[in-house]
Design a protein around this motif. Structure first.
Motif, PDB file in Angstrom:
ATOM      1  N   GLU A 158      28.068  43.121  40.282  1.00 17.61           N
ATOM      2  CA  GLU A 158      28.516  44.225  40.981  1.00 17.61           C
ATOM      3  C   GLU A 158      30.353  43.613  41.826  1.00 17.61           C
ATOM      4  OE1 GLU A 158      27.779  47.129  41.032  1.00 17.61           O
ATOM      5  OE2 GLU A 158      26.572  46.400  39.688  1.00 17.61           O
ATOM      6  N   ARG A 159      30.454  42.358  41.934  1.00 16.88           N
ATOM      7  CA  ARG A 159      31.292  41.564  42.306  1.00 16.88           C
ATOM      8  C   ARG A 159      32.635  42.085  41.502  1.00 16.88           C
ATOM      9  NH1 ARG A 159      35.342  37.712  43.959  1.00 16.88           N
ATOM     10  NH2 ARG A 159      35.471  35.908  42.249  1.00 16.88           N
ATOM     11  N   LEU A 160      31.997  42.341  40.278  1.00 16.68           N
ATOM     12  CA  LEU A 160      34.025  42.621  39.462  1.00 16.68           C
ATOM     13  C   LEU A 160      33.682  44.209  39.158  1.00 16.68           C
ATOM     14  CD1 LEU A 160      33.041  40.060  36.277  1.00 16.68           C
ATOM     15  CD2 LEU A 160      34.365  40.170  37.875  1.00 16.68           C
ATOM     16  N   TYR A 161      32.784  44.773  39.546  1.00 14.68           N
ATOM     17  CA  TYR A 161      33.097  46.438  39.695  1.00 14.68           C
ATOM     18  C   TYR A 161      33.900  46.771  41.395  1.00 14.68           C
ATOM     19  CZ  TYR A 161      30.462  46.989  35.411  1.00 14.68           C
ATOM     20  OH  TYR A 161      29.363  47.292  34.348  1.00 14.68           O
ATOM     21  N   ARG A 162      34.084  45.717  42.413  1.00 15.29           N
ATOM     22  CA  ARG A 162      34.654  45.607  43.445  1.00 15.29           C
ATOM     23  C   ARG A 162      35.647  45.756  43.475  1.00 15.29           C
ATOM     24  NH1 ARG A 162      29.528  44.000  47.353  1.00 15.29           N
ATOM     25  NH2 ARG A 162      29.570  42.559  45.005  1.00 15.29           N
ATOM     26  N   LEU A 163      36.093  45.426  42.799  1.00 11.61           N
ATOM     27  CA  LEU A 163      37.776  44.284  42.924  1.00 11.61           C
ATOM     28  C   LEU A 163      38.590  45.413  43.791  1.00 11.61           C
ATOM     29  CD1 LEU A 163      38.684  42.106  39.381  1.00 11.61           C
ATOM     30  CD2 LEU A 163      38.309  41.617  41.740  1.00 11.61           C
ATOM     31  N   PRO A 164      39.450  45.285  45.019  1.00  9.99           N
ATOM     32  CA  PRO A 164      40.282  46.166  45.487  1.00  9.99           C
ATOM     33  C   PRO A 164      41.164  47.189  44.229  1.00  9.99           C
ATOM     34  CG  PRO A 164      40.916  44.339  46.235  1.00  9.99           C
ATOM     35  CD  PRO A 164      39.439  44.155  45.130  1.00  9.99           C
ATOM     36  N   ASP A 165      41.499  48.288  44.092  1.00  8.08           N
ATOM     37  CA  ASP A 165      43.274  47.908  42.969  1.00  8.08           C
ATOM     38  C   ASP A 165      44.276  46.974  43.885  1.00  8.08           C
ATOM     39  OD1 ASP A 165      41.343  50.181  41.644  1.00  8.08           O
ATOM     40  OD2 ASP A 165      42.530  52.256  43.349  1.00  8.08           O
ATOM     41  N   SER A 166      44.646  46.743  44.085  1.00  6.81           N
ATOM     42  CA  SER A 166      45.522  45.753  44.453  1.00  6.81           C
ATOM     43  C   SER A 166      45.245  43.765  43.787  1.00  6.81           C
ATOM     44  CB  SER A 166      45.894  45.533  46.552  1.00  6.81           C
ATOM     45  OG  SER A 166      44.215  44.887  46.662  1.00  6.81           O
ATOM     46  N   ASP A 167      44.121  44.266  42.785  1.00  2.00           N
ATOM     47  CA  ASP A 167      43.865  42.619  42.844  1.00  2.00           C
ATOM     48  C   ASP A 167      44.468  42.758  41.154  1.00  2.00           C
ATOM     49  OD1 ASP A 167      42.985  40.514  41.323  1.00  2.00           O
ATOM     50  OD2 ASP A 167      41.613  40.698  42.474  1.00  2.00           O
ATOM     51  N   PRO A 168      45.345  41.851  41.425  1.00  2.00           N
ATOM     52  CA  PRO A 168      46.319  41.826  39.735  1.00  2.00           C
ATOM     53  C   PRO A 168      45.140  41.685  38.633  1.00  2.00           C
ATOM     54  CG  PRO A 168      46.534  39.509  41.472  1.00  2.00           C
ATOM     55  CD  PRO A 168      45.776  40.484  42.231  1.00  2.00           C
ATOM     56  N   ARG A 169      43.676  41.062  38.855  1.00  2.00           N
ATOM     57  CA  ARG A 169      43.083  40.974  38.230  1.00  2.00           C
ATOM     58  C   ARG A 169      42.393  42.460  37.269  1.00  2.00           C
ATOM     59  NH1 ARG A 169      38.953  36.002  38.862  1.00  2.00           N
ATOM     60  NH2 ARG A 169      38.018  38.352  40.495  1.00  2.00           N
ATOM     61  N   LYS A 170      42.414  43.249  38.207  1.00  2.00           N
ATOM     62  CA  LYS A 170      41.341  44.818  37.955  1.00  2.00           C
ATOM     63  C   LYS A 170      41.746  44.714  36.574  1.00  2.00           C
ATOM     64  CE  LYS A 170      38.977  48.156  40.151  1.00  2.00           C
ATOM     65  NZ  LYS A 170      38.765  48.550  41.010  1.00  2.00           N
ATOM     66  N   PRO A 171      43.038  45.881  36.024  1.00  2.00           N
ATOM     67  CA  PRO A 171      43.262  45.822  34.790  1.00  2.00           C
ATOM     68  C   PRO A 171      42.591  45.104  33.602  1.00  2.00           C
ATOM     69  CG  PRO A 171      45.605  45.655  35.428  1.00  2.00           C
ATOM     70  CD  PRO A 171      44.889  45.655  36.522  1.00  2.00           C
ATOM     71  N   MET A 172      42.633  43.989  33.769  1.00  2.00           N
ATOM     72  CA  MET A 172      41.894  43.185  32.852  1.00  2.00           C
ATOM     73  C   MET A 172      40.439  42.547  32.991  1.00  2.00           C
ATOM     74  SD  MET A 172      43.896  42.209  29.990  1.00  2.00           S
ATOM     75  CE  MET A 172      43.169  41.745  28.976  1.00  2.00           C
ATOM     76  N   VAL A 173      40.437  43.470  34.009  1.00  2.00           N
ATOM     77  CA  VAL A 173      38.765  43.178  34.356  1.00  2.00           C
ATOM     78  C   VAL A 173      37.692  44.084  33.969  1.00  2.00           C
ATOM     79  CG1 VAL A 173      36.785  43.536  36.079  1.00  2.00           C
ATOM     80  CG2 VAL A 173      38.960  41.208  36.417  1.00  2.00           C
ATOM     81  N   MET A 174      38.748  45.563  34.272  1.00  2.00           N
ATOM     82  CA  MET A 174      37.980  46.734  33.692  1.00  2.00           C
ATOM     83  C   MET A 174      37.965  46.577  31.957  1.00  2.00           C
ATOM     84  SD  MET A 174      37.628  48.249  36.382  1.00  2.00           S
ATOM     85  CE  MET A 174      36.833  49.419  35.594  1.00  2.00           C
ATOM     86  N   ALA A 175      39.355  45.550  31.329  1.00  2.00           N
ATOM     87  CA  ALA A 175      38.672  46.333  29.767  1.00  2.00           C
ATOM     88  C   ALA A 175      37.270  45.114  29.813  1.00  2.00           C
ATOM     89  CB  ALA A 175      40.264  45.193  29.504  1.00  2.00           C
ATOM     90  N   TYR A 176      37.753  43.963  30.361  1.00  2.00           N
ATOM     91  CA  TYR A 176      36.727  43.094  29.947  1.00  2.00           C
ATOM     92  C   TYR A 176      35.522  43.990  30.154  1.00  2.00           C
ATOM     93  CZ  TYR A 176      33.220  39.373  31.481  1.00  2.00           C
ATOM     94  OH  TYR A 176      32.296  37.951  31.197  1.00  2.00           O
ATOM     95  N   LEU A 177      35.128  44.793  31.487  1.00  2.00           N
ATOM     96  CA  LEU A 177      33.612  45.141  31.459  1.00  2.00           C
ATOM     97  C   LEU A 177      33.602  46.135  30.238  1.00  2.00           C
ATOM     98  CD1 LEU A 177      33.623  45.487  34.937  1.00  2.00           C
ATOM     99  CD2 LEU A 177      31.915  43.975  34.055  1.00  2.00           C
TER     100      LEU A 177
END
Length: 192
Positions: A158-177
């Protein structure tokens, strides 16, 4: 079917993709091809038998993502294991790189063959062989992204799903998921 593979007659798979999804998949796959590298060009008059015994690198790649894609076959606890891993790498890495390149090219060609219109999704149909290539490339993309983002198995929840939008990793994490969901649906489709 959007974003979810389904079985097609003859053993292949199909998925509906929109223009953005096609663009993301193509871009990531081209980047993977660049990471893996162009490989050795065979000589025109090369002896095919000699090519079977061509030696590759004996040391692991320096890039962590490449080390994840081309891991050592054995641990490095002893000098004997390090020597065995070097020998294994020397005789297998070139073929593994070539297969990964071929699989990624299957993905790029399939995506390039689609006629995408803005705001519409298109149906991508894959043969059984193309499905296998896609499965390998989706896995390689996820391994590469996970390495670059330093995602561990502990973080996969769940931690990856709860990243704040301000986290610079968010776009790549979303691609990963997203790639993980595609991969999972393709596995389920091929196993059904």
């Amino acid at each position: 079917m959007a974003g979810h593979f389904e079985a097609v007659p003859g053993g292949g798979a199909a998925v509906a993709l929109d223009e953005v999804e096609v663009s993301i998949l193509r871009s990531l796959t081209v980047q993977l091809l660049e990471l893996i590298g162009p490989g050795e060009e065979p000589e025109v008059d090369a002896d095919p038998l000699a090519a079977l015994f061509a030696e590759g690198p004996s040391k692991p790649p320096a890039d962590p993502a490449l080390r994840r894609l081309f891991p050592d076959a054995y641990g490095d606890d002893t000098e004997e294991l390090r020597a065995a891993a070097a020998d294994f790498r020397r005789y297998t890495e070139n073929d593994l790189r070539a297969r990964k390149r071929e699989d990624a090219l299957v993905v790029v060609r399939a995506l390039d063959g689609l006629d995408t219109e803005p705001e519409e999704s298109v149906l991508l149909k894959l043969t059984p062989d193309e499905s296998r290539a896609w499965l390998g490339t989706l896995n390689d993309l996820r391994l590469t992204i996970a390495t670059r983002l330093e995602i561990t198995e502990d973080e996969e929840g769940e931690r990856l799903y709860r990243l704040p939008d301000s986290d610079p990793r968010k776009p790549m994490v979303m691609a990963y998921l997203w790639l993980g969901a595609l991969q999972e649906s393709l596995i389920e489709t091929l196993m059904s």
